[in-house]
Design an enzyme around this catalytic site. Structure first.
Site, PDB file in Angstrom:
ATOM      1  N   GLY A 244       6.430 -12.696  -0.641  1.00  0.00           N
ATOM      2  CA  GLY A 244       6.808 -11.287  -0.674  1.00  0.00           C
ATOM      3  C   GLY A 244       8.018 -11.030  -1.547  1.00  0.00           C
ATOM      4  O   GLY A 244       8.021 -10.117  -2.389  1.00  0.00           O
TER       5      GLY A 244
ATOM      6  N   CYS B 179      16.385 -14.795   8.057  1.00  0.00           N
ATOM      7  CA  CYS B 179      15.956 -13.719   8.957  1.00  0.00           C
ATOM      8  C   CYS B 179      16.418 -14.073  10.361  1.00  0.00           C
ATOM      9  O   CYS B 179      15.665 -13.988  11.331  1.00  0.00           O
ATOM     10  CB  CYS B 179      14.451 -13.482   8.882  1.00  0.00           C
ATOM     11  SG  CYS B 179      13.422 -14.935   9.181  1.00  0.00           S
TER      12      CYS B 179
END
Length: 438
Positions: free
Chosen positions: A261, A377
């Site tokens: 991504g 994350c």
């Protein structure tokens, strides 16, 4: 004549097998696609599988109080089915009789006829004793917050002013956020196209390429998705490309690239950058290539271990490096609730060590004056500001580049977004430059 084909399992039985797989160490991403149910039942299966993982610490607390004796290890499917049944009673708007009867039928579908009576008894006992059980759960750290106790404790210590909001966000359903490919059109045009297709979306003030849908939809309903005009990506993840800000002709390394991504966004941001995408897993690297093909962009793909750089890609020196390191993923629990079941407290130290080794191994590939963007994350300081503080302390040729932004909060040399802040997932970003010293 051959034997009649066996009927596919009910959604509850299939969800129980998925949950049992997660309890045995498989991720939802692995276990859920392998489940076999009629196509019309897949959405219910996903709801049951994700929901039971999301609320598992609380549901399993209830189960422990309801069983007169613990189930045996060989009864993992039965344990999972009981959790699925409790999820329906607690979190889904299912009539009580149906919420009990369906798991009883599923017990038989799982080949455990003897357990039908147990399932019936446990679920009906929950209905009778629900108030007392919920009162007891409110006094238990893990059950009260539906997160592992070790994680609740760490968050309380790390974010005394925000830990409860982080946990509440982690129990929520994540929004569906799109990244607009600015090579194909503007965010305003994409929003208008969505509206014409009956899909309402809102802009994200601090992330110009992001649109948050009012309600998640199948990507087939998103105009331009198949053609690469848009991608599904959380707004917080869309900050990487502008922070790294590659320029035309730059050699750019995405050192832990899968699923691609951020790789794709880098090339949307600057299609004239020369990007090398590396990942240790060849199958996940193939997915990077598939994602780039959909976007109509290209990068050099290389299988490799960022902890031990070798081969042609490791011989180059890069102007920009994106280092999205393996982490606990505690910032994306709302998207991947199986993390609550899979992650252990001991994993934190193991991942912190691996992150440090990757930083040390990749740093020499950065040109003097170049920029390395460290990303996780995670919402745990050990993986974020403490990790970067330690790196800066042992590397005299490394210097932090301040990040001035309207999102997140200062965290050491970088910036931290806590889960749910600005509607985003939890991310940490630190921008470092190499000074050329010893």
């Amino acid at each position: 004549m051959g034997r009649p084909r066996a009927a596919p399992p009910t959604p509850r039985a299939a969800a129980a097998r998925v949950l049992a797989g997660v309890l045995a160490g498989r991720s939802l991403a692995e276990a859920l696609p392998a489940a076999v149910v009629p196509e019309g039942d897949r959405s219910l299966l996903a709801e049951l599988a994700y929901g039971t993982c999301r609320w598992f610490p609380r549901l399993d607390f209830f189960l422990g109080r309801l069983l007169e004796r613990p189930l045996k290890p060989r009864d993992a499917d039965l344990r999972a089915l009981l959790v699925v049944g409790l999820y329906q009673l607690v979190e889904m708007r299912v009539a009580s009789h149906a919420a009990v009867d369906a798991p009883v039928a599923a017990a038989r579908a799982l080949g455990t006829d003897w357990a039908a009576g147990l399932v019936n008894g446990v679920l009906r006992r929950f209905l009778r004793e629900r108030a007392a059980l919920e009162s007891a759960a409110a006094a238990d750290l893990a059950a009260a917050h539906a997160h592992p106790a070790w994680l609740v404790t760490r968050l309380q210590s790390a974010w005394p002013d925000a830990w409860l909001a982080v946990l509440q966000a982690g129990n929520g359903r994540p929004p569906m956020t799109l990244r607009v490919n600015r090579l194909r059109g503007s965010t305003a045009d994409c929003r208008a196209g969505l509206a014409a297709a009956g899909v309402a979306a809102a802009a994200v003030e601090v992330v110009p390429t992001a649109l948050v849908l009012d309600q998640p939809v199948d990507v087939g309903r998103v105009p331009g998705f198949a053609a690469g005009a848009v991608s599904v990506q959380d707004a917080g993840a869309q900050l990487a490309a502008p922070l790294l800000d590659p320029r035309a002709g730059d050699l750019v390394l995405d050192a832990c690239a899968a699923p691609g991504g951020k790789t794709g966004h880098l090339l949307e941001w600057c299609p004239a950058a020369r990007v090398t995408a590396v990942d240790i897993d060849p199958q996940r690297l193939e997915r990077v290539g598939e994602n780039l093909n959909r976007l109509g962009v290209a990068a050099r793909l290389a299988q490799g271990d960022a902890e031990r750089p070798s081969g042609e890609w490791a011989a180059d020196r890069y102007d920009r490096i994106l280092l999205d390191v393996p982490c606990t993923a505690t910032g994306v629990i709302r998207r991947h609730p199986d993390i609550k079941l899979l992650r252990r407290a001991a994993d934190v130290d193991e991942l912190v060590g691996r992150q440090a080794r990757i930083l040390d191994a990749v740093w020499p590939l950065l040109k003097p004056g170049g920029i390395l963007l460290y990303v996780t994350c995670s919402v745990l300081p050990d993986e974020n500001q403490r990790q970067i503080d330690g790196f800066l302390g042992r590397r005299r040729d490394a210097c932090a580049v301040p990040i001035g932004a309207a999102w997140g909060r200062p965290a050491g040399a970088g910036r931290q977004i806590l889960t749910g802040e600005g509607g985003m997932d939890g991310f940490y970003y630190a921008r470092l430059t190499r000074t050329g010293g010893a």
